[in-house]
Design an enzyme around this catalytic site. Sequence first.
Site, PDB file in Angstrom:
ATOM      1  N   MET A 156      29.681  38.372  51.661  1.00 26.00           N
ATOM      2  CA  MET A 156      30.611  39.214  52.519  1.00 26.00           C
ATOM      3  C   MET A 156      31.726  39.499  51.838  1.00 26.00           C
ATOM      4  O   MET A 156      32.856  39.615  52.494  1.00 26.00           O
ATOM      5  CB  MET A 156      30.666  38.255  53.810  1.00 26.00           C
ATOM      6  CG  MET A 156      29.603  38.383  54.673  1.00 26.00           C
ATOM      7  SD  MET A 156      29.746  37.867  56.536  1.00 26.00           S
ATOM      8  CE  MET A 156      30.745  36.469  56.465  1.00 26.00           C
ATOM      9  N   GLY A 157      32.144  39.408  50.612  1.00 26.96           N
ATOM     10  CA  GLY A 157      33.109  39.876  49.865  1.00 26.96           C
ATOM     11  C   GLY A 157      34.031  38.529  49.560  1.00 26.96           C
ATOM     12  O   GLY A 157      33.710  37.530  50.012  1.00 26.96           O
ATOM     13  N   GLY A 190      32.043  31.019  42.908  1.00 28.09           N
ATOM     14  CA  GLY A 190      30.825  30.431  43.553  1.00 28.09           C
ATOM     15  C   GLY A 190      29.629  31.732  43.605  1.00 28.09           C
ATOM     16  O   GLY A 190      28.588  31.586  43.253  1.00 28.09           O
ATOM     17  N   HIS A 191      30.169  32.859  44.263  1.00 29.50           N
ATOM     18  CA  HIS A 191      29.744  34.092  44.240  1.00 29.50           C
ATOM     19  C   HIS A 191      29.326  34.768  42.835  1.00 29.50           C
ATOM     20  O   HIS A 191      28.095  34.905  42.574  1.00 29.50           O
ATOM     21  CB  HIS A 191      30.569  35.079  44.930  1.00 29.50           C
ATOM     22  CG  HIS A 191      30.661  34.993  46.378  1.00 29.50           C
ATOM     23  ND1 HIS A 191      32.071  34.762  46.820  1.00 29.50           N
ATOM     24  CD2 HIS A 191      30.189  34.725  47.348  1.00 29.50           C
ATOM     25  CE1 HIS A 191      32.007  34.608  47.953  1.00 29.50           C
ATOM     26  NE2 HIS A 191      30.770  34.622  48.495  1.00 29.50           N
ATOM     27  N   GLY A 195      23.631  30.539  47.615  1.00 26.82           N
ATOM     28  CA  GLY A 195      24.250  29.242  47.262  1.00 26.82           C
ATOM     29  C   GLY A 195      23.704  28.305  48.201  1.00 26.82           C
ATOM     30  O   GLY A 195      23.720  28.435  49.443  1.00 26.82           O
ATOM     31  N   LYS A 252      25.577  25.762  49.236  1.00 24.11           N
ATOM     32  CA  LYS A 252      26.551  25.480  50.104  1.00 24.11           C
ATOM     33  C   LYS A 252      26.351  25.653  51.568  1.00 24.11           C
ATOM     34  O   LYS A 252      26.529  25.002  52.364  1.00 24.11           O
ATOM     35  CB  LYS A 252      28.111  25.920  49.574  1.00 24.11           C
ATOM     36  CG  LYS A 252      29.146  25.456  50.797  1.00 24.11           C
ATOM     37  CD  LYS A 252      30.494  26.133  50.456  1.00 24.11           C
ATOM     38  CE  LYS A 252      30.603  27.572  50.708  1.00 24.11           C
ATOM     39  NZ  LYS A 252      30.712  27.790  51.934  1.00 24.11           N
ATOM     40  N   SER A 275      35.328  31.577  50.573  1.00 24.62           N
ATOM     41  CA  SER A 275      36.213  32.341  50.882  1.00 24.62           C
ATOM     42  C   SER A 275      37.236  32.166  51.992  1.00 24.62           C
ATOM     43  O   SER A 275      38.390  32.666  51.862  1.00 24.62           O
ATOM     44  CB  SER A 275      35.540  33.745  51.300  1.00 24.62           C
ATOM     45  OG  SER A 275      34.691  34.477  50.432  1.00 24.62           O
TER      46      SER A 275
END
Length: 319
Positions: free
Chosen positions: A43-44, A49-50, A175, A177, A214
């Site tokens: 989602m930007g 992590g991304h 991920g 998480k 984020s």
Amino acid sequence: KLNRIMTINKNRNMRIFSDASEMRAWSREQRKQGLKIGFVPTMGALHEGHISLVRAARGLCDVVVASVYVNPTQFSANEDFDVYPRDVEGDRTKLEEAGCCTVFEPRSLYRGNNGDASNVVGREGASPDAHETFVQVERLQKPLCGKSRPHFFKGVTTIVSKLFNIVEPDVAVFGRKDYQQWRVITRMVRDLDFDVEVVGMPICREADGLALSSRNARLTPEARQAALCIPRALEWAKSAYMGKPAPAPADLASRIGVMIKDAGGLVDYVEVLDAQNLQPVLDITVQPTLVAVAAHFPARDQGSVRLIDNCVLETSVGE
């Protein structure tokens, strides 16, 4: 072919698509060339992590696609869709530097309503032509985040289904998480026969242990420090698990909840569940056991920031 593609990316010629048919055509051309496609949906507001997921996809595949789309149907009207962090240019730069070949940035993936904001749950438009088809994983979506956000996974599984149909990846990387999301997507892929391998990667953390998110950017400085109670509580759970005797699931959850409340957090849930099927357990030592936490902390803009984190208790596995 792989070397040629990676050289192109180093010269900052990453492809960017907003049209679904163009994105699908690109993927089919890669497959004609015998290339394996990796996919990282986001989602930007990208963080390390991304980017670690992009790197993982590069290690598994020949070419990597990332999507950047803030999906309205996983938000309700009282949540943070309107203030969710967005950084288009920053995200593109990070993805290029990580070796991503293509980015899919759809303007909207829902037809018939007046813009994405009208697809937020509770704000839906009344048009008879509005989007009305959704995908649900009936049982796995109910615990954890599904209790306080019953709309959430219906939105997640629907958008991921749409993205899989558009990007047509061989491998999709998520991920852990978002542990429940990973399990839900894996079950959806199995049940609906998507020809996609779903890979879950370990949680990435800040140097002080806070799980990368984020939403961390929305925390007040004081809340950012207070939020460290979550990783500290999970570390305590790992130590308690190794003790003799190990605590009962209810006692473990209760202690973690107290640690979060004492630090100033508002607990959404602390759950101790079977790590595979997300059902309650009687003994944390019998099977791999998930300890999952969600809690709210004050935001610097408005309202609160909801953070999630987890660990898996298992003799040979950390997270």
